[in-house]
Structure formats: structure tokens, C-alpha cells
Write a protein that holds these residues in place. Structure first.
Motif, PDB file in Angstrom:
ATOM      1  N   ARG A  17       0.831  -1.218   0.000  1.00 17.94           N
ATOM      2  CA  ARG A  17       0.000   0.000   0.000  1.00 17.94           C
ATOM      3  C   ARG A  17       0.859   1.259   0.000  1.00 17.94           C
ATOM      4  O   ARG A  17       0.605   2.200  -0.756  1.00 17.94           O
ATOM      5  CB  ARG A  17      -0.943   0.005   1.198  1.00 17.94           C
ATOM      6  CG  ARG A  17      -1.936   1.180   1.141  1.00 17.94           C
ATOM      7  CD  ARG A  17      -2.608   1.436   2.445  1.00 17.94           C
ATOM      8  NE  ARG A  17      -1.573   1.792   3.405  1.00 17.94           N
ATOM      9  CZ  ARG A  17      -1.674   1.569   4.707  1.00 17.94           C
ATOM     10  NH1 ARG A  17      -2.739   1.010   5.212  1.00 17.94           N
ATOM     11  NH2 ARG A  17      -0.693   1.912   5.520  1.00 17.94           N
ATOM     12  N   LEU A  20       2.439   1.735  -3.437  1.00 19.60           N
ATOM     13  CA  LEU A  20       1.461   2.193  -4.423  1.00 19.60           C
ATOM     14  C   LEU A  20       1.081   3.658  -4.189  1.00 19.60           C
ATOM     15  O   LEU A  20       0.869   4.404  -5.140  1.00 19.60           O
ATOM     16  CB  LEU A  20       0.219   1.305  -4.399  1.00 19.60           C
ATOM     17  CG  LEU A  20       0.398  -0.098  -4.964  1.00 19.60           C
ATOM     18  CD1 LEU A  20      -0.823  -0.958  -4.670  1.00 19.60           C
ATOM     19  CD2 LEU A  20       0.684  -0.058  -6.454  1.00 19.60           C
ATOM     20  N   THR A  21       1.012   4.072  -2.935  1.00 22.37           N
ATOM     21  CA  THR A  21       0.708   5.463  -2.617  1.00 22.37           C
ATOM     22  C   THR A  21       1.805   6.380  -3.147  1.00 22.37           C
ATOM     23  O   THR A  21       1.526   7.430  -3.725  1.00 22.37           O
ATOM     24  CB  THR A  21       0.549   5.644  -1.093  1.00 22.37           C
ATOM     25  OG1 THR A  21      -0.512   4.802  -0.645  1.00 22.37           O
ATOM     26  CG2 THR A  21       0.223   7.084  -0.743  1.00 22.37           C
ATOM     27  N   ILE A  25      -1.072   6.010  -6.836  1.00 23.26           N
ATOM     28  CA  ILE A  25      -2.338   5.271  -6.885  1.00 23.26           C
ATOM     29  C   ILE A  25      -3.213   5.780  -5.750  1.00 23.26           C
ATOM     30  O   ILE A  25      -2.808   5.786  -4.589  1.00 23.26           O
ATOM     31  CB  ILE A  25      -2.101   3.750  -6.763  1.00 23.26           C
ATOM     32  CG1 ILE A  25      -1.245   3.252  -7.923  1.00 23.26           C
ATOM     33  CG2 ILE A  25      -3.426   2.997  -6.685  1.00 23.26           C
ATOM     34  CD1 ILE A  25      -1.825   3.495  -9.291  1.00 23.26           C
ATOM     35  N   GLN A  26      -4.433   6.211  -6.090  1.00 22.97           N
ATOM     36  CA  GLN A  26      -5.295   6.854  -5.106  1.00 22.97           C
ATOM     37  C   GLN A  26      -6.223   5.909  -4.372  1.00 22.97           C
ATOM     38  O   GLN A  26      -6.755   6.258  -3.333  1.00 22.97           O
ATOM     39  CB  GLN A  26      -6.117   7.948  -5.783  1.00 22.97           C
ATOM     40  CG  GLN A  26      -5.255   9.067  -6.312  1.00 22.97           C
ATOM     41  CD  GLN A  26      -6.081  10.161  -6.952  1.00 22.97           C
ATOM     42  OE1 GLN A  26      -7.292  10.030  -7.111  1.00 22.97           O
ATOM     43  NE2 GLN A  26      -5.428  11.232  -7.334  1.00 22.97           N
ATOM     44  N   LEU A  28      -7.515   1.507  -3.672  1.00 25.08           N
ATOM     45  CA  LEU A  28      -7.462   0.079  -3.935  1.00 25.08           C
ATOM     46  C   LEU A  28      -8.465  -0.613  -3.034  1.00 25.08           C
ATOM     47  O   LEU A  28      -8.888  -0.060  -2.025  1.00 25.08           O
ATOM     48  CB  LEU A  28      -6.050  -0.485  -3.741  1.00 25.08           C
ATOM     49  CG  LEU A  28      -5.429  -0.409  -2.355  1.00 25.08           C
ATOM     50  CD1 LEU A  28      -5.539  -1.750  -1.655  1.00 25.08           C
ATOM     51  CD2 LEU A  28      -3.963  -0.055  -2.501  1.00 25.08           C
ATOM     52  N   ILE A  63      -6.767  -3.038  -8.010  1.00 26.71           N
ATOM     53  CA  ILE A  63      -6.405  -1.662  -8.310  1.00 26.71           C
ATOM     54  C   ILE A  63      -6.835  -1.339  -9.735  1.00 26.71           C
ATOM     55  O   ILE A  63      -6.361  -1.970 -10.681  1.00 26.71           O
ATOM     56  CB  ILE A  63      -4.879  -1.438  -8.184  1.00 26.71           C
ATOM     57  CG1 ILE A  63      -4.401  -1.803  -6.779  1.00 26.71           C
ATOM     58  CG2 ILE A  63      -4.510   0.002  -8.495  1.00 26.71           C
ATOM     59  CD1 ILE A  63      -3.619  -3.067  -6.729  1.00 26.71           C
ATOM     60  N   CYS A  65      -6.594   1.169 -12.800  1.00 27.20           N
ATOM     61  CA  CYS A  65      -5.646   2.205 -13.208  1.00 27.20           C
ATOM     62  C   CYS A  65      -5.693   2.411 -14.721  1.00 27.20           C
ATOM     63  O   CYS A  65      -6.262   1.601 -15.455  1.00 27.20           O
ATOM     64  CB  CYS A  65      -4.230   1.858 -12.761  1.00 27.20           C
ATOM     65  SG  CYS A  65      -3.593   0.316 -13.412  1.00 27.20           S
ATOM     66  N   GLN A  69      -0.273   3.052 -16.784  1.00 27.79           N
ATOM     67  CA  GLN A  69       0.273   2.852 -15.444  1.00 27.79           C
ATOM     68  C   GLN A  69       0.459   1.385 -15.084  1.00 27.79           C
ATOM     69  O   GLN A  69       1.104   1.086 -14.083  1.00 27.79           O
ATOM     70  CB  GLN A  69      -0.660   3.461 -14.389  1.00 27.79           C
ATOM     71  CG  GLN A  69      -0.717   4.958 -14.358  1.00 27.79           C
ATOM     72  CD  GLN A  69      -1.626   5.414 -13.232  1.00 27.79           C
ATOM     73  OE1 GLN A  69      -2.782   5.019 -13.168  1.00 27.79           O
ATOM     74  NE2 GLN A  69      -1.092   6.237 -12.337  1.00 27.79           N
ATOM     75  N   VAL A  73       2.591  -0.321 -11.926  1.00 23.77           N
ATOM     76  CA  VAL A  73       1.829  -0.857 -10.796  1.00 23.77           C
ATOM     77  C   VAL A  73       2.240  -2.307 -10.538  1.00 23.77           C
ATOM     78  O   VAL A  73       2.494  -2.698  -9.392  1.00 23.77           O
ATOM     79  CB  VAL A  73       0.308  -0.738 -11.050  1.00 23.77           C
ATOM     80  CG1 VAL A  73      -0.485  -1.554 -10.041  1.00 23.77           C
ATOM     81  CG2 VAL A  73      -0.128   0.714 -11.013  1.00 23.77           C
ATOM     82  N   THR A  76       5.740  -2.455  -9.060  1.00 23.57           N
ATOM     83  CA  THR A  76       5.734  -1.962  -7.687  1.00 23.57           C
ATOM     84  C   THR A  76       5.188  -3.011  -6.729  1.00 23.57           C
ATOM     85  O   THR A  76       5.767  -3.257  -5.666  1.00 23.57           O
ATOM     86  CB  THR A  76       4.912  -0.663  -7.583  1.00 23.57           C
ATOM     87  OG1 THR A  76       5.497   0.315  -8.455  1.00 23.57           O
ATOM     88  CG2 THR A  76       4.878  -0.133  -6.169  1.00 23.57           C
ATOM     89  N   LEU A 112     -11.706   7.021 -12.613  1.00 25.53           N
ATOM     90  CA  LEU A 112     -10.655   6.379 -11.826  1.00 25.53           C
ATOM     91  C   LEU A 112     -10.054   7.387 -10.869  1.00 25.53           C
ATOM     92  O   LEU A 112      -9.608   7.110  -9.834  1.00 25.53           O
ATOM     93  CB  LEU A 112      -9.566   5.796 -12.730  1.00 25.53           C
ATOM     94  CG  LEU A 112     -10.039   4.718 -13.701  1.00 25.53           C
ATOM     95  CD1 LEU A 112      -8.876   4.228 -14.528  1.00 25.53           C
ATOM     96  CD2 LEU A 112     -10.689   3.559 -12.959  1.00 25.53           C
TER      97      LEU A 112
END
Length: 112
Positions: A17, A20-21, A25-26, A28, A63, A65, A69, A73, A76, A112
Motif C-alpha cells: 500500500r 502504491l501510494t 495510486i489513489q 485500492l 487496483i 488504473c 500505469q 503498478v 511496484t 478512476l
């Protein structure tokens, strides 16, 4: 638009998490699931009795996206979730045909 589904070990969830932050990424979705792959579960001892645990606890991440991306993703998640041991998990990528944000009515990439 794509949806990335990752099955990982639960104790790696915070690391994934956070990674991803940092990637931007906003949001999940996380679900606690059980399953097994090549490891086929394991045996444990409880109060002196041995028993088989066929399904191991896992965390399922979803997630949504943008298509550009996806590779970042996936990289990551793979880097943050890797322990090098059996049972690290899997990552799947699916196409999204249509998305709608319920609150505003925005559609597709704007949703999204």
C-alpha cells in the motif's frame, strides 16, 4: 483502463500500500481471502495435536488504473510483496470496458 488483481501474503499489505501510494495510486480494494498454490498448505500443532491447514490466509488487492500505469503498478506490487519464499502470490491484469463514479457520474478514465 485495466484492473490489477494481486494475491499476496497478508503481512506485506502495508508495504505494498505504501509503495502504491508513492506511485500515485489513489485507491485500492483489499479482501481477506484463503487459498493455496504450489505450497499446498502446511501442518500446524495446536495443543499437542497436529492438523493440516489446507487454505492459507492471503490478501487480495484490486487496483483500477490507466493503461499506461499498469506496468509500473505490477512492478511496484511485485517488488514490495516479494519475500523470495514460496507463497509470495500472483498478479493478474484484466481489461476494464467501462467505469462510472456513482457520486458524480464521471465515466471511464475520469472515474478512476
Amino acid at each position: 483502463m485495466k484492473i490489477v488483481v494481486a494475491i499476496i501474503k497478508p503481512f506485506k499489505l502495508d508495504e505494498v500500500r505504501d509503495a502504491l501510494t508513492k506511485l500515485g495510486i489513489q485507491g485500492l480494494t483489499v479482501t481477506e481471502v484463503k487459498g493455496y498454490g504450489r505450497q499446498k498448505g502446511h501442518t500446524e500443532i495446536y495443543r499437542g495435536a497436529e492438523y493440516a491447514v489446507s487454505f492459507l490466509p492471503k490478501a487480495k488487492l484490486e487496483i483500477a488504473c490507466a493503461g499506461d500505469q499498469v506496468d509500473k503498478v505490477v512492478e511496484t506490487i511485485a517488488a514490495a510483496a516479494k519475500t523470495g519464499q514460496i507463497g509470495d502470490g500472483k498478479i493478474f491484469v484484466f481489461a476494464i470496458d467501462h467505469a462510472v463514479r456513482i457520486r458524480t457520474g464521471e465515466t471511464d478514465a475520469a472515474a478512476l
